[in-house]
Motif scaffolding. Structure first.
Motif, PDB file in Angstrom:
ATOM      1  N   PHE A  16      48.798   7.983   3.532  1.00 59.14           N
ATOM      2  CA  PHE A  16      49.016   8.539   4.875  1.00 59.14           C
ATOM      3  C   PHE A  16      47.690   8.942   5.515  1.00 59.14           C
ATOM      4  CE2 PHE A  16      50.087  12.426   7.491  1.00 59.14           C
ATOM      5  CZ  PHE A  16      50.542  11.706   8.583  1.00 59.14           C
ATOM      6  N   ALA A  17      46.836   9.606   4.732  1.00 57.85           N
ATOM      7  CA  ALA A  17      45.522   9.984   5.259  1.00 57.85           C
ATOM      8  C   ALA A  17      44.712   8.743   5.624  1.00 57.85           C
ATOM      9  CB  ALA A  17      44.770  10.823   4.233  1.00 57.85           C
ATOM     10  N   ALA A  18      44.772   7.702   4.769  1.00 59.36           N
ATOM     11  CA  ALA A  18      44.042   6.460   5.058  1.00 59.36           C
ATOM     12  C   ALA A  18      44.557   5.823   6.341  1.00 59.36           C
ATOM     13  CB  ALA A  18      44.161   5.495   3.879  1.00 59.36           C
ATOM     14  N   HIS A  19      45.885   5.839   6.553  1.00 59.66           N
ATOM     15  CA  HIS A  19      46.473   5.303   7.789  1.00 59.66           C
ATOM     16  C   HIS A  19      45.888   6.031   8.998  1.00 59.66           C
ATOM     17  CE1 HIS A  19      49.823   3.627  10.287  1.00 59.66           C
ATOM     18  NE2 HIS A  19      49.555   4.719  10.996  1.00 59.66           N
ATOM     19  N   CYS A  20      45.834   7.348   8.920  1.00 63.37           N
ATOM     20  CA  CYS A  20      45.336   8.140  10.055  1.00 63.37           C
ATOM     21  C   CYS A  20      43.856   7.891  10.307  1.00 63.37           C
ATOM     22  CB  CYS A  20      45.611   9.622   9.809  1.00 63.37           C
ATOM     23  SG  CYS A  20      47.371  10.038   9.786  1.00 63.37           S
ATOM     24  N   PHE A  21      43.091   7.700   9.237  1.00 66.31           N
ATOM     25  CA  PHE A  21      41.673   7.408   9.426  1.00 66.31           C
ATOM     26  C   PHE A  21      41.459   5.981   9.924  1.00 66.31           C
ATOM     27  CE2 PHE A  21      40.753  11.203   6.863  1.00 66.31           C
ATOM     28  CZ  PHE A  21      39.757  11.756   7.652  1.00 66.31           C
ATOM     29  N   GLY A  22      42.339   5.058   9.563  1.00 57.55           N
ATOM     30  CA  GLY A  22      42.259   3.711  10.110  1.00 57.55           C
ATOM     31  C   GLY A  22      42.452   3.728  11.615  1.00 57.55           C
ATOM     32  N   MET A  23      43.483   4.449  12.049  1.00 61.53           N
ATOM     33  CA  MET A  23      43.718   4.597  13.485  1.00 61.53           C
ATOM     34  C   MET A  23      42.523   5.269  14.153  1.00 61.53           C
ATOM     35  SD  MET A  23      44.441   6.950  16.006  1.00 61.53           S
ATOM     36  CE  MET A  23      44.484   8.297  14.837  1.00 61.53           C
ATOM     37  N   ALA A  24      42.003   6.322  13.510  1.00 60.03           N
ATOM     38  CA  ALA A  24      40.893   7.075  14.091  1.00 60.03           C
ATOM     39  C   ALA A  24      39.643   6.194  14.237  1.00 60.03           C
ATOM     40  CB  ALA A  24      40.588   8.292  13.217  1.00 60.03           C
ATOM     41  N   PHE A  25      39.358   5.382  13.216  1.00 59.83           N
ATOM     42  CA  PHE A  25      38.163   4.542  13.263  1.00 59.83           C
ATOM     43  C   PHE A  25      38.271   3.499  14.371  1.00 59.83           C
ATOM     44  CE2 PHE A  25      35.301   1.305  10.998  1.00 59.83           C
ATOM     45  CZ  PHE A  25      34.138   1.919  11.466  1.00 59.83           C
ATOM     46  N   ALA A  26      39.440   2.878  14.500  1.00 62.19           N
ATOM     47  CA  ALA A  26      39.622   1.888  15.556  1.00 62.19           C
ATOM     48  C   ALA A  26      39.474   2.531  16.934  1.00 62.19           C
ATOM     49  CB  ALA A  26      40.994   1.225  15.417  1.00 62.19           C
ATOM     50  N   ARG A  27      40.100   3.675  17.131  1.00 61.84           N
ATOM     51  CA  ARG A  27      39.976   4.373  18.421  1.00 61.84           C
ATOM     52  C   ARG A  27      38.533   4.771  18.691  1.00 61.84           C
ATOM     53  NH1 ARG A  27      43.911   9.300  19.062  1.00 61.84           N
ATOM     54  NH2 ARG A  27      42.614   9.483  20.938  1.00 61.84           N
ATOM     55  N   TRP A  28      37.876   5.260  17.665  1.00 57.25           N
ATOM     56  CA  TRP A  28      36.487   5.709  17.814  1.00 57.25           C
ATOM     57  C   TRP A  28      35.585   4.545  18.217  1.00 57.25           C
ATOM     58  CZ3 TRP A  28      31.866   4.759  15.119  1.00 57.25           C
ATOM     59  CH2 TRP A  28      30.836   5.665  15.337  1.00 57.25           C
ATOM     60  N   LEU A  29      35.786   3.393  17.587  1.00 55.98           N
ATOM     61  CA  LEU A  29      34.977   2.226  17.934  1.00 55.98           C
ATOM     62  C   LEU A  29      35.223   1.779  19.372  1.00 55.98           C
ATOM     63  CD1 LEU A  29      35.394   0.196  14.635  1.00 55.98           C
ATOM     64  CD2 LEU A  29      33.227   1.069  15.527  1.00 55.98           C
ATOM     65  N   LEU A  30      36.474   1.817  19.803  1.00 54.01           N
ATOM     66  CA  LEU A  30      36.790   1.435  21.177  1.00 54.01           C
ATOM     67  C   LEU A  30      36.187   2.406  22.184  1.00 54.01           C
ATOM     68  CD1 LEU A  30      40.499   0.356  20.636  1.00 54.01           C
ATOM     69  CD2 LEU A  30      38.584  -1.155  21.230  1.00 54.01           C
ATOM     70  N   LEU A  31      36.040   3.656  21.761  1.00 55.49           N
ATOM     71  CA  LEU A  31      35.419   4.667  22.626  1.00 55.49           C
ATOM     72  C   LEU A  31      33.899   4.555  22.645  1.00 55.49           C
ATOM     73  CD1 LEU A  31      37.578   7.789  21.654  1.00 55.49           C
ATOM     74  CD2 LEU A  31      37.574   6.622  23.867  1.00 55.49           C
ATOM     75  N   HIS A  32      33.336   3.798  21.685  1.00 57.96           N
ATOM     76  CA  HIS A  32      31.874   3.652  21.574  1.00 57.96           C
ATOM     77  C   HIS A  32      31.500   2.177  21.524  1.00 57.96           C
ATOM     78  CE1 HIS A  32      32.577   7.758  20.070  1.00 57.96           C
ATOM     79  NE2 HIS A  32      31.363   8.021  20.525  1.00 57.96           N
ATOM     80  N   PRO A  33      31.647   1.463  22.614  1.00 63.53           N
ATOM     81  CA  PRO A  33      31.313   0.021  22.607  1.00 63.53           C
ATOM     82  C   PRO A  33      29.852  -0.246  22.263  1.00 63.53           C
ATOM     83  CG  PRO A  33      31.670   0.837  24.849  1.00 63.53           C
ATOM     84  CD  PRO A  33      32.128   1.924  23.927  1.00 63.53           C
ATOM     85  N   ASP A  34      28.973   0.752  22.447  1.00 63.44           N
ATOM     86  CA  ASP A  34      27.561   0.577  22.117  1.00 63.44           C
ATOM     87  C   ASP A  34      27.332   0.451  20.611  1.00 63.44           C
ATOM     88  OD1 ASP A  34      28.454   3.360  22.227  1.00 63.44           O
ATOM     89  OD2 ASP A  34      26.416   3.899  21.638  1.00 63.44           O
ATOM     90  N   LEU A  35      28.342   0.847  19.794  1.00 63.23           N
ATOM     91  CA  LEU A  35      28.207   0.747  18.343  1.00 63.23           C
ATOM     92  C   LEU A  35      28.845  -0.510  17.783  1.00 63.23           C
ATOM     93  CD1 LEU A  35      28.835   4.452  17.289  1.00 63.23           C
ATOM     94  CD2 LEU A  35      26.663   3.246  17.516  1.00 63.23           C
TER      95      LEU A  35
END
Length: 534
Positions: A16-35
């Motif tokens: 469950f924690a891994a699922h939430c971090f997967g979602m978080a990482f994808a969202r974070w990357l979309l919020l930071h196109p420079d990365l």
């Protein structure tokens, strides 16, 4: 990742924690196109339109696949609107290979599921963007996003779906490791610098190498060496297996039992070198013969680790980059500093312990123009080199050492240990941990600050002690008879670490231990029994 990978309990990294971090990482990357990687859409294998592609790999721990599945499901659940999210799963891989896949434009970002050298029941997640590993600030941002996902599922009153033991549900299963193996082969060819046609394809011919990856992610390395002509028949623990060897458990090149088993294999097969990796192969250690007789028989095998490993790697850069800077952690020895600066003509920069800190300082020094920091290396064996993009990579470290071995053998010279014969090592080295018995970090800080102030005051009137004014972590004191001692406060545990190197155990007891016991006895709730036994 914060308390996810705590040795003593801590928060469990569940699916469950891994699922939430997967979602978080994808969202974070979309919020930071420079990365995200800049790329030509036509050049990326498996690329679908303009999708954000995340590659995920794992070490051999059996629960890694469950976590990879949950992470992939979480990441692909993110609605990127104009840029959908795809996860590709490459199976068992190494931590440094994951960043290489980003750098090679096979994906926009990558994730490694591993707990490295921690016990086999532990696990964790390492994240990579185009800039390398995520910073502490980046991780804090991920945690905020992951908590939002937790609240969402809590409000729904259900858990997200899982594949159980049936594999990883993602957009595509890939095998990127052969590409990484190819980059390491090319690196060895560069290091050896072969010119004859026979040696170009088999540059390691007639070199005996024992590889011990400990059933971890580095098992592929033995095939790489065999393809290049090395005799690797004495290699051990070559099948990835998350239960790890019974003889030493989770692989760690600093572990005495792993070193001893590797040494025995080297002795049995007259090896030129023994190579060890930790679980995710971002760290290496070595075993080398001290003696090579006229018949080519090798004996007197010794571990190449700690200060002496830093010394040998530095000899490589004395030739290839004269006058460069070697960045190490704060605990390296006084004699190493003398060897680097006085014998090799290099610059030595000590920084705060922690391989991310050391690598970050090397990057900073180079990017600012203050220094040419070719190597960032911690005494534990974590090593990153500027020529390899400052990637913390045990397999690349092995490439450099094996390349040096091949060049040395070709020139008819003796043991690699002869190259650091001028490096003087202190006969006595020890590190002890002083515990704060009530578990209070605040009390730990209070006691440490008082100890630090007392040590600085004593240095002013003690001919045997000299304060290291350039030290950046804790308090480091040089001893007039040679060697040093230092105290450091743990960032996360109620512990004060003390390290000492001296010309003898007796000298350390008289000049360091006894004075420190006098200071420590003034404080309640301290367990310094480990120091009393020194």
């Amino acid at each position: 990742m914060k308390n996810i990978k705590e040795e003593n309990g801590g928060i469990a990294l569940t699916p469950f924690a891994a699922h939430c971090f997967g979602m978080a990482f994808a969202r974070w990357l979309l919020l930071h196109p420079d990365l995200q990687k800049d790329h030509d859409e036509k050049e990326r294998p498996g690329k679908h339109g303009n999708a954000l592609t995340i590659c995920i790999g794992r070490d051999p721990r059996w629960h890694g696949e469950r976590l990879a599945d949950a992470f992939a499901r979480g990441a692909e659940s993110v609605d990127g609107v104009t840029r959908p999210v795809r996860v590709v799963y490459t199976g068992v891989a190494t931590t440094p290979s994951m960043y290489e896949f980003v750098r090679a434009d096979k994906c926009d970002a990558a994730v490694m599921v591993t707990a490295s050298h921690l016990p086999e029941e532990k696990n964790g997640i390492k994240f990579f963007s185009k800039n390398g590993g995520l910073t502490n600030k980046n991780i804090d941002e991920l945690i905020v996003l992951a908590r939002e996902e937790v609240r969402h599922w809590y409000d729904l009153g259900i858990l997200p779906p899982s594949s159980g033991n049936t594999g990883v549900l993602c957009s595509e299963v890939v095998d990127f490791m052969p590409y990484y193996e190819k980059t390491l082969k090319q690196a060895i060819l560069r290091e050896v610098g072969s010119t004859s046609s026979s040696s170009i394809s088999k540059p390691l011919l007639n070199i005996n190498i024992v590889v011990n990856p400990g059933c971890g992610s580095g098992c592929f390395f033995v095939d790489l060496l065999r393809d290049l002509g090395a005799n690797v028949v004495g290699s051990i623990h070559l099948t990835p297996d998350g239960t790890f060897p019974d003889t030493f458990g989770v692989p760690n090149p600093e572990k005495k039992s792993m070193v001893e088993e590797t040494t025995r294999a080297c002795e049995a097969h007259n090896a030129d070198i023994g190579v060890m990796f930790d679980t995710d192969a971002d760290r290496a250690g070595f075993v080398l013969p001290r003696i090579i007789d006229k018949n080519g028989m090798r004996s007197g095998y010794e571990p190449l680790n700690g200060n002496r490993m830093i010394a040998l790697i530095s000899t490589i850069f004395r030739s290839s980059s004269p006058g460069c800077t070697i960045v190490t952690d704060s605990t390296t020895s006084e004699e190493l500093n003398k060897f680097l600066e006085n014998k090799l003509g290099l610059h030595h920069y000590r920084h705060v312990r922690g391989y991310n800190n050391v690598i970050g300082k090397a990057k900073e020094l180079t990017e600012s123009g203050e220094a040419n920091a070719e190597v960032a290396i911690e005494i534990s064996g974590h090593c990153a080199m500027k020529e390899n993009g400052y990637v913390d990579d045990g397999t690349y470290t092995a490439v450099k050492i094996i390349g040096l071995l091949a060049r040395t053998a070709a020139s008819g010279k003796g043991s690699l240990l002869d190259l650091i014969s001028d490096f003087d090592e202190m006969p006595y080295e020890e590190e002890v941990r002083i515990q704060i018995t009530d578990g209070s970090l605040e009390r730990t800080t209070f006691v440490f600050q008082q100890l630090a102030q007392s040590l600085k005051e004593i240095c002013d009137g003690n001919d045997d002690w000299s304060l290291d004014e350039d030290n950046e972590e804790g308090v480091r004191v040089r001893l007039s008879s040679g060697g040093h001692f230092m105290i450091r406060q743990s960032l996360h545990d109620p512990v004060i670490s003390m390290q000492v190197e001296s010309i003898s155990r007796e000298e350390a007891r008289e000049k360091v231990v006894e004075p420190l016991l006098g200071l420590l006895s003034k404080h309640d709730l301290l367990d310094y029994s480990a120091l009393e036994n020194e």
